[in-house]
Design an enzyme around this catalytic site. Sequence first.
Site, PDB file in Angstrom:
ATOM      1  N   ASP A 299      24.428 -11.366   3.420  1.00 28.83           N
ATOM      2  CA  ASP A 299      24.646 -12.190   2.228  1.00 28.83           C
ATOM      3  C   ASP A 299      26.117 -12.248   1.845  1.00 28.83           C
ATOM      4  O   ASP A 299      26.640 -13.310   1.514  1.00 28.83           O
ATOM      5  CB  ASP A 299      23.820 -11.652   1.055  1.00 28.83           C
TER       6      ASP A 299
ATOM      7  N   LEU B 138       0.793  -1.217   0.000  1.00 26.88           N
ATOM      8  CA  LEU B 138       0.000   0.000   0.000  1.00 26.88           C
ATOM      9  C   LEU B 138       0.835   1.281   0.000  1.00 26.88           C
ATOM     10  O   LEU B 138       0.306   2.377   0.175  1.00 26.88           O
ATOM     11  CB  LEU B 138      -0.974  -0.009   1.190  1.00 26.88           C
ATOM     12  N   CYS B 139       2.141   1.151  -0.217  1.00 26.84           N
ATOM     13  CA  CYS B 139       3.009   2.330  -0.311  1.00 26.84           C
ATOM     14  C   CYS B 139       2.834   3.002  -1.669  1.00 26.84           C
ATOM     15  O   CYS B 139       2.720   2.337  -2.688  1.00 26.84           O
ATOM     16  CB  CYS B 139       4.475   1.932  -0.160  1.00 26.84           C
TER      17      CYS B 139
END
Length: 172
Positions: free
Chosen positions: A139, A82-83
């Site tokens: 990572d 919803l941004c």
Amino acid sequence: MSNPSDNSSALTHFDTKGDAHMVNIAGKALTHRKAVAGGRIQMQQHTLDLIQNAQAAKGDVLGVARVAGIMAAKKTSDLIPLCHPIMLTRVAIEFEVIHATATTLPAIQCLAIAETTGGTGVEMEALTAVQVTLLTIYDMCKAVDKGMVMTDVKLLEKHGGKSGTYLAPPSA
């Protein structure tokens, strides 16, 4: 300065029926908005040494992580349903090495600063930038330290818009 315990307004991403929706920002004034978010990744001293001495097998850990954080801020609306997609005018990623103490592991602290001139804030962009920056460090170093811990990710400050300024309470 707003106080989180004073927030008596309704959740804005739900309509009167309780259905999720994107907030209408069409009538909002275009103002300068800024958000700063922070977080850290704790690691073994050996891992921190590899990063600081540019000896990580995958290359410049902090340089790659910085670019990843900036890219993530630009993609926030693709990740958070919803941004609003917004035109960012600035995204900056800063790092600080936190040395080990008798009770804590060494860490890298990340700050993400996001700015725009628009009708909605940039808190989600700053928070997304921090998370992806820390994930990228993980990572790039997981081959030597799978026990790294990402922690303390939070909004530190926000300026602009209808709700004004927010400053996170100092950490204990």
